[in-house]
Motif scaffolding. Structure first.
Motif, PDB file in Angstrom:
ATOM      1  N   ASN A 185       1.088  -1.601  -0.177  1.00 42.84           N
ATOM      2  CA  ASN A 185      -0.238   0.063  -0.208  1.00 42.84           C
ATOM      3  C   ASN A 185       1.169   1.502   0.115  1.00 42.84           C
ATOM      4  O   ASN A 185       0.794   2.444   0.594  1.00 42.84           O
ATOM      5  N   GLU A 215      -0.743  13.889  -7.538  1.00 42.85           N
ATOM      6  CA  GLU A 215      -1.666  14.239  -6.572  1.00 42.85           C
ATOM      7  C   GLU A 215      -2.151  15.173  -6.681  1.00 42.85           C
ATOM      8  O   GLU A 215      -2.100  16.538  -7.305  1.00 42.85           O
ATOM      9  N   ASP A 274      -7.750  13.346  -4.016  1.00 46.91           N
ATOM     10  CA  ASP A 274      -8.667  13.103  -4.529  1.00 46.91           C
ATOM     11  C   ASP A 274      -8.147  11.278  -5.041  1.00 46.91           C
ATOM     12  O   ASP A 274      -6.990  11.212  -6.002  1.00 46.91           O
ATOM     13  N   ARG A 275      -8.558  10.610  -4.491  1.00 48.89           N
ATOM     14  CA  ARG A 275      -8.225   8.652  -4.310  1.00 48.89           C
ATOM     15  C   ARG A 275      -8.759   8.486  -6.675  1.00 48.89           C
ATOM     16  O   ARG A 275      -8.231   7.526  -6.332  1.00 48.89           O
ATOM     17  N   ASN A 276      -9.507   9.245  -7.147  1.00 51.80           N
ATOM     18  CA  ASN A 276     -10.067   8.978  -8.424  1.00 51.80           C
ATOM     19  C   ASN A 276      -9.272   9.757  -9.492  1.00 51.80           C
ATOM     20  O   ASN A 276      -8.791   9.252 -10.468  1.00 51.80           O
ATOM     21  N   HIS A 335      -2.577   8.423  -6.681  1.00 47.65           N
ATOM     22  CA  HIS A 335      -4.256   7.080  -5.663  1.00 47.65           C
ATOM     23  C   HIS A 335      -4.999   6.798  -6.948  1.00 47.65           C
ATOM     24  O   HIS A 335      -5.959   5.366  -6.621  1.00 47.65           O
ATOM     25  N   SER A 381      -5.722   2.553  -7.145  1.00 43.53           N
ATOM     26  CA  SER A 381      -7.520   2.110  -7.265  1.00 43.53           C
ATOM     27  C   SER A 381      -7.722   1.023  -8.700  1.00 43.53           C
ATOM     28  O   SER A 381      -8.056   0.031  -8.684  1.00 43.53           O
ATOM     29  N   THR A 427      -4.857   0.193  -2.463  1.00 40.18           N
ATOM     30  CA  THR A 427      -4.855   1.876  -1.671  1.00 40.18           C
ATOM     31  C   THR A 427      -3.527   2.013  -1.001  1.00 40.18           C
ATOM     32  O   THR A 427      -3.367   2.152  -0.527  1.00 40.18           O
ATOM     33  N   GLU A 475      -1.264   4.159   1.713  1.00 35.78           N
ATOM     34  CA  GLU A 475      -1.784   4.651   2.545  1.00 35.78           C
ATOM     35  C   GLU A 475      -0.615   5.582   3.471  1.00 35.78           C
ATOM     36  O   GLU A 475       0.312   5.107   3.037  1.00 35.78           O
TER      37      GLU A 475
END
Length: 405
Positions: A119, A185, A194-196, A200, A204, A209, A211
């Protein structure tokens, strides 16, 4: 004062100076064949001054020789140190291994070591670069992970350098410039990650993920090393001034500087910033600066007076900047620099050993010459001082005689 007929010529007086010193100048003024006291004093003064001048020349010759020999010894010491590093004297079989050195990592591919940190940003990047097209827009400006950009010959050194940097720095992402860092990022209107998007989003897409925090290094924003490089070195190692103890000697057990013990793959040697700075003088100089490497903790501790920017030893010792010593056992860093394949330059080890033997023989002979010249110089100093004292006494005696007349 004296009749002219009772004097002898100066030339006749100097035929046997040792005999003249035995003659009482008062007695030579009678029955002819004598010289005046003034002439005797002048002759003696000239003789002593001539002796002093000759002794001074001899003394200067010995001092010049001594200075030359000491400079030659210093050059030989530097050559021996350089050759020791070149021969990779960091010999695992002759160096105690650190207590927590994980032998299982030695045969493990560097990518496998990184992917074990599933991760982490480094694991996501490594996974993407190894299994997907290397032309993914996101990763174009990313050079790679710190642990993959350099290799180290010795397992113990690899372990202690990894301990010194820590896992976070070993897994840091290296980018060419700040724009490349920004591409990793993105943030929403509230400032949240923004995890999308960015790295990141790639994580996904492969079911991972990222961390916690991770470091991203912009090469162009690092302050580079601005000194000279070792002439003719294809690795462009930095020409750093070697440490010296207060007595002027090189510290025992000193093996070199960490920044120069990293071997950079030829492909990464071509990676330079817009200003022409390579990985060694930017990334690795930023990480290690003038970190010194010693064979043992004992060597490192004895060298503390000449350690200004940290040091490590092959048996796990660490001294950080400002005299902060790291105690205890290893932090179990599970990402280490890989070991390079044997280079052609090191294949002919016997030739390097021959050169080392020759250098040590030259140093031994130079040390003998220094001792011999030192004795000659000390003897010359003694004789010069003795003759100087004789001259001072003569001047005092002459002055006293003149005052009595």
């Amino acid at each position: 004062m004296y009749p002219t007929g009772q004097q002898i010529s100066f030339h006749a007086a100097v035929q046997d100076p040792s005999t003249m010193m035995m003659v009482d100048p008062k007695e030579t003024t009678q029955n002819g064949g004598g010289i005046s006291q003034a002439e005797f004093a002048l002759f003696t003064s000239n003789r002593i001054q001539s002796d002093l001048e000759a002794m001074g020349i001899k003394l200067k010759t010995h001092e010049d020789s001594l200075k030359f020999l000491k400079a030659q010894k210093t050059k030989l010491d530097e050559s021996i140190l350089d050759l020791q590093v070149h021969m990779n004297k960091l010999n695992p079989s002759g160096t105690p291994r650190s207590e927590n050195c994980d032998g299982n990592l030695q045969g493990e591919d560097i990518n496998e070591q990184i992917l074990r940190h599933a991760n982490s940003a480094a694991a996501v990047l490594t996974h993407v670069q190894s299994r997907h097209s290397p032309q993914v827009t996101l990763t174009k400006g990313v050079v790679g992970v710190v642990a993959k950009l350099g290799k180290v010959h010795d397992e113990n050194l690899s372990q202690v350098l990894s301990d010194y940097l820590g896992t976070r720095s070993m897994l840091a992402l290296v980018c060419k410039d700040y724009d490349s860092v920004k591409g990793l990022e993105s943030y929403d209107s509230q400032g949240n990650v923004d995890r999308n998007a960015g790295l990141h989003g790639l994580g996904s897409s492969i079911g991972r993920t990222i961390e916690g925090h991770f470091d991203a290094i912009s090469l162009e924003n690092l302050r580079p090393y601005v000194g000279q490089f070792i002439a003719g070195d294809p690795q462009r190692r930095l020409n750093l001034l070697k440490p010296k103890l207060p007595n002027g000697e090189y510290p025992p057990g000193f093996l070199g500087f960490a920044v120069n013990m990293i071997q950079i793959d030829p492909a990464y040697l071509l990676c330079v910033t817009a200003y022409g700075h390579g990985l060694r003088e930017t990334l690795f100089y930023s990480l290690f600066s003038r970190l010194q490497v010693y064979k043992t903790r004992a060597d490192m501790i004895s060298a503390l007076p000449c350690i200004s920017e940290g040091a490590v030893s092959l048996d796990g010792g660490i001294v950080r900047t400002g005299g902060i010593l790291t105690l205890g056992s290893s932090d179990e860093v599970k990402v280490r620099f890989a070991k390079p394949n044997a280079s052609r330059a090191m294949d002919n080890h016997s030739e390097a050993e021959r050169q080392m033997k020759e250098l040590k023989q030259k140093k031994e002979k130079t040390l003998e010459d220094i001792k011999r010249t030192q004795v000659l110089r000390d003897h010359a100093v003694y004789n010069f001082g003795k003759k100087k004292d004789e001259f001072v006494r003569f001047l005092a005696q002459s002055s006293s005689t003149s005052m009595r007349q």
